[in-house]
Write a protein that holds these residues in place. Structure first.
Motif, PDB file in Angstrom:
ATOM      1  N   VAL A   1      35.024  53.051  30.848  1.00 30.96           N
ATOM      2  CA  VAL A   1      36.058  53.970  30.352  1.00 30.96           C
ATOM      3  C   VAL A   1      36.836  53.306  29.220  1.00 30.96           C
ATOM      4  CG1 VAL A   1      36.329  55.235  32.520  1.00 30.96           C
ATOM      5  CG2 VAL A   1      37.644  53.141  32.144  1.00 30.96           C
TER       6      VAL A   1
ATOM      7  N   PRO B   1      44.106  42.283  35.992  1.00 35.49           N
ATOM      8  CA  PRO B   1      43.776  41.855  37.356  1.00 35.49           C
ATOM      9  C   PRO B   1      43.252  40.413  37.318  1.00 35.49           C
ATOM     10  CG  PRO B   1      42.653  43.910  36.757  1.00 35.49           C
ATOM     11  CD  PRO B   1      43.221  43.323  35.504  1.00 35.49           C
ATOM     12  N   ALA B   2      43.270  39.650  38.453  1.00 33.82           N
ATOM     13  CA  ALA B   2      43.744  40.090  39.726  1.00 33.82           C
ATOM     14  C   ALA B   2      45.264  40.001  39.799  1.00 33.82           C
ATOM     15  CB  ALA B   2      43.110  39.186  40.793  1.00 33.82           C
TER      16      ALA B   2
ATOM     17  N   GLU C   1      43.217  45.803  31.198  1.00 34.03           N
ATOM     18  CA  GLU C   1      43.209  47.256  31.361  1.00 34.03           C
ATOM     19  C   GLU C   1      44.461  47.853  30.706  1.00 34.03           C
ATOM     20  OE1 GLU C   1      41.193  47.730  35.754  1.00 34.03           O
ATOM     21  OE2 GLU C   1      43.359  47.488  35.652  1.00 34.03           O
ATOM     22  N   ALA C   2      44.273  48.926  29.968  1.00 34.68           N
ATOM     23  CA  ALA C   2      45.423  49.608  29.368  1.00 34.68           C
ATOM     24  C   ALA C   2      45.373  51.084  29.743  1.00 34.68           C
ATOM     25  CB  ALA C   2      45.392  49.458  27.850  1.00 34.68           C
TER      26      ALA C   2
ATOM     27  N   HIS D   1      47.631  45.920  32.139  1.00 34.85           N
ATOM     28  CA  HIS D   1      47.491  45.176  33.396  1.00 34.85           C
ATOM     29  C   HIS D   1      46.310  44.227  33.283  1.00 34.85           C
ATOM     30  CE1 HIS D   1      47.487  44.230  37.629  1.00 34.85           C
ATOM     31  NE2 HIS D   1      46.292  44.748  37.816  1.00 34.85           N
TER      32      HIS D   1
ATOM     33  N   GLU E   1      29.110  44.099  36.310  1.00 32.99           N
ATOM     34  CA  GLU E   1      30.544  44.245  36.483  1.00 32.99           C
ATOM     35  C   GLU E   1      31.214  44.682  35.187  1.00 32.99           C
ATOM     36  OE1 GLU E   1      33.065  41.284  38.391  1.00 32.99           O
ATOM     37  OE2 GLU E   1      34.444  42.987  38.421  1.00 32.99           O
TER      38      GLU E   1
ATOM     39  N   VAL F   1      39.594  49.373  28.518  1.00 32.85           N
ATOM     40  CA  VAL F   1      39.310  48.125  29.238  1.00 32.85           C
ATOM     41  C   VAL F   1      38.467  47.217  28.349  1.00 32.85           C
ATOM     42  CG1 VAL F   1      38.344  47.076  31.327  1.00 32.85           C
ATOM     43  CG2 VAL F   1      39.295  49.398  31.413  1.00 32.85           C
TER      44      VAL F   1
ATOM     45  N   GLU G   1      30.559  48.309  34.421  1.00 31.53           N
ATOM     46  CA  GLU G   1      31.376  49.226  35.231  1.00 31.53           C
ATOM     47  C   GLU G   1      32.821  49.244  34.744  1.00 31.53           C
ATOM     48  OE1 GLU G   1      31.603  49.242  39.582  1.00 31.53           O
ATOM     49  OE2 GLU G   1      29.696  48.147  39.527  1.00 31.53           O
ATOM     50  N   ARG G   2      33.343  48.054  34.520  1.00 30.09           N
ATOM     51  CA  ARG G   2      34.743  47.966  34.117  1.00 30.09           C
ATOM     52  C   ARG G   2      35.002  48.646  32.771  1.00 30.09           C
ATOM     53  NH1 ARG G   2      38.607  44.575  36.606  1.00 30.09           N
ATOM     54  NH2 ARG G   2      37.689  43.657  38.457  1.00 30.09           N
TER      55      ARG G   2
END
Ligand SMILES: [Ca+2]
Ligand SMILES: [Ca+2]
Ligand SMILES: [Ca+2]
Ligand SMILES: [Ca+2]
Ligand SMILES: [Ca+2]
Ligand SMILES: [Ca+2]
Ligand SMILES: [Ca+2]
Ligand SMILES: [Ca+2]
Ligand SMILES: [Ca+2]
Ligand SMILES: [Ca+2]
Ligand SMILES: [Ca+2]
Ligand SMILES: [Ca+2]
Lengths: 201, 201, 201, 201, 201, 201
Positions: D10, D88-89, D30-31, D86, D3, D13, D6-7
């Protein structure tokens, strides 16, 4: 008084009178202008002021913005420089309309460079057209002014009947001016322009 | 103190004294300026500051915007770069006017490039004209300064009577300056400009 | 009345009628415009106005912004100068839509330089198209106007039935105009332009 | 971990550690930057962040705006493009200062184009000068990192004593870096610039 | 009806139907545009409107901003002139989405100069794409329209089943149009452009 | 479905799935852009959206502002034209993150001119990097989609286990796509560009 003399030694500070839980008290209103190109803009009000007292500051500013030029104050400064009105002590909540004359005087002193006379204390609501409206607590306020060594007090004309409640000794010791228009307040409270210039020299 | 020395090694950080539920404590005020063209604008205040403490930061900024230029600080930087004042720890709510001198000093240090002396702690409310007004908790604050290894403390002149409550041993160990104007604070707290330049070299 | 004459001696002040806990009362609406280049912008509303009364001021302004030019008022002034509407006394909360005509009249007086006739009092809600809508408290308001020495009262047409409750002596002593459109209010309340010019000379 | 890999594939993150009602958990920050001329401006913070956590994001931005250029980050991007952070969740309320390092890292990753190493998790408050301040829940956070397959954890230096409470097996399995300044975090967490360029090719 | 005829004599006013505590009622929506260079900007909503009703006004404006040009309305006016939507009576709180068609019609009337037909009343929620969605209180609303002398009512198509509850006599007396798109509302409610020009001559 | 076909006939409308007190339901997200020079600016969100749902709209916009250009959407439109996202019915409060995919799709449809396929419904939280995160109420949502005649449903990959709870007959009747990235959603939900152009011809 020594304190009032120190506080009002510079333009932008005026001496007001308030009623607190413990009787009357002297309060100072301080006004400052940011120097140009320092990022200060708009109007800042501090001192834990309540809604009504914040409105008094807005009225004082609007009065000067519409009438100040005719009275000889440099109101153009308000366009380019942030203005700040503060009422120490910073942690004590304050409210009510009776500092209207004090706020108008502090701002007019700042804009004219004329210090406020150190022996003068004042209280009174101001309307948008400059009328001085009556306030409460005349007796406690005059006692506080006297106790603090202030010798001249500016009161709303319509508070004249309340002077009956003030002890004769206090009334005699004080020079009391009853005023109906804030222009009278400014004439009585601000030192003459000449003196101000000498002080600045 | 090692912590204070580390914290104040860079301009923009000053050492204050606070009263908490558990006695006195040392607190740091951090100030920063965004570099030009990074989108930082205006004033940001963080650290879970209460209303009164936020007003202290506004007063510190207005004081510097109206008096700072005459005192030799680069207040023009405030016009073009966003300013941020933070008081760690981030999750602890803080309030009250007594960090006024500490905030003014952090900002003046930032604008002058002169670090704050690492052995100096301070407490005091500041008025808009720069007067240093009395605060509470003198005893706990001095004990906290001493405990933290700080050796110089700046206190409001009007808090002089409160020194009677401070243990003789603490009073002797500390160099205590009683100050009436925030200009005295800046003179005592900031390292000389020359030293600063050497440090930056 | 002497008070109303003093208050309305300058353009921008109109005399309204309100219902308070203690019956009817006379209330003054004051409007001012900041001089250009004094930093006054936008709309400021003071006097502890409630939500509905603030909306009345917005309606008065929008009415003049869309219809005022055709009626001969200098509405262009509103674009370049901050406008302030205040309703003394500053500490008394006020609310309700019935000062709509009074607010529109104060602003129209200010924009035309034509003072409001000192013998005229008014009450009535104004809609965005200028219709005068009915209000409450007709009896108390007329008694208050009479008591204050005002001799002419402007009332909403749709309040005509409420005149039955007003004592005959009061109705006879007052000149009562029933109005359906705020244009009638302005024609009846503002002094002629010529008189205004003489006053300004 | 799959996980986390994947996150963090990029830039923008980073992987943080949080304490929830049910023990520790992994959280991603996440930005993103709006492309120029898409109407995105200012700073947007989402993820049901509490007051303290929103302040952490402001501190991360101010830190980069005043120090980022010297560290080689393209902070000029913040001037012309809206930034969004941001967590999540989206429906889970979050608060506290301990995501300071994670937010600073996500933003620095975004501004440098260097992805965050997928095996690295972090926790720590950041002060405005970049100091990493201690946080709570070390044991639960390390257990959560281990459970999620992360192998490197960045912890505040001042949390070293809390490592005693962490099971030996977990401490052995993880590479734990104790950090005092957020610059150390950025050096340890961001992939080298070269790798990033290859990834972008 | 005489009232509706008076109210809708000028462009910018439409006749709606509401449910109140005392059954159905007729309500007018008034819209105005500030003349250029009078300082009116943005959108002002008055009449003690609740959250949902304010959103209806925003939807009406967005609908016209994205579809109005194609329908022949002068939506460019919205860019340069402040727009105000008011729903008398000023002191009565109002809420709900069912004035969507009435608000869209008032604004379209204002932007086209075409008055609203005085015999037409309407009710219906409007979606952002112009769909007319069903509302409540059909029976009370039709009774109110009939009682007020209005002869044409525009209802959402999806409210057709509710007509069963309306007394036969009322249904017969009224011309009821069932509409699915707000374009149908505008075609049915606005007087033809030609008539409007004659009225303006 | 007939309703979905009508609603999604124009670009900017997508079909979502929600859980209400009474089970699952179909919900439409509508997006519009103000035409240039109509005074529409910024972002408007209506439909009584709660905090989390408003944040979903902000995430959808930021996702498109940072990734949309690369995906071929005309995100430059967002710079010059006000954008409005509305979720009927206007009076029903709505909240939660699960309309993230629906909002992103409505906006992407609007910016591309490609309508949303009328047989497609969707649900899923979207992160700022475009990941589709799991949501609740899978069973009720699929039942609602089936009941409404929709034949294709887009679900988060991580909700796959929840399909066990859905009746076999419903699962068989629906084409269910499990998606991990919002780009998959856009590919599956938007009609091809060619079809869109024909539709616009
Ligand atoms: Ca307060
Ligand atoms: Ca003096
Ligand atoms: Ca707080
Ligand atoms: Ca030092
Ligand atoms: Ca209030
Ligand atoms: Ca007169
Ligand atoms: Ca919240
Ligand atoms: Ca990676
Ligand atoms: Ca309200
Ligand atoms: Ca008509
Ligand atoms: Ca709400
Ligand atoms: Ca379709």
């Amino acid at each position: 008084t020594p304190e009032s003399a120190e506080r009002t030694a510079v333009p932008g500070v005026s001496t007001g009178l308030a009623v607190t839980g413990a009787g009357g008290d002297v309060l100072f209103v301080e006004a400052s202008l940011a120097e140009k190109d320092t990022g200060g803009t708009g109007v800042t009000l501090t001192g834990q002021l309540g809604e009504v007292m914040k409105e008094s500051a807005q009225i004082a500013l609007s009065y000067l913005r519409s009438h100040g030029n005719a009275l000889g104050f440099e109101v153009g400064e308000l366009a380019e420089r942030g203005v700040h009105v503060h009422v120490p002590a910073g942690a004590v909540p304050k409210d009510g309309p009776s500092a209207g004359v004090t706020m108008t005087t502090a701002l007019a002193s700042l804009l004219s460079g004329r210090p406020v006379r150190s022996e003068v204390a004042m209280t009174g609501e101001v309307s948008l057209t400059g009328r001085v409206l009556p306030i409460g607590g005349v007796k406690q306020k005059l006692l506080a002014a006297h106790r603090a060594g202030l010798t001249t007090v500016l009161l709303p004309q319509r508070n004249e009947p309340d002077l009956d409640d003030v002890p004769e000794s206090v009334r005699t010791a004080l020079t009391i001016h009853l005023v109906g228009d804030v222009r009278e307040v400014l004439e009585l409270a601000l030192e003459p322009a000449a003196t101000a210039q000498v002080a600045a020299a």
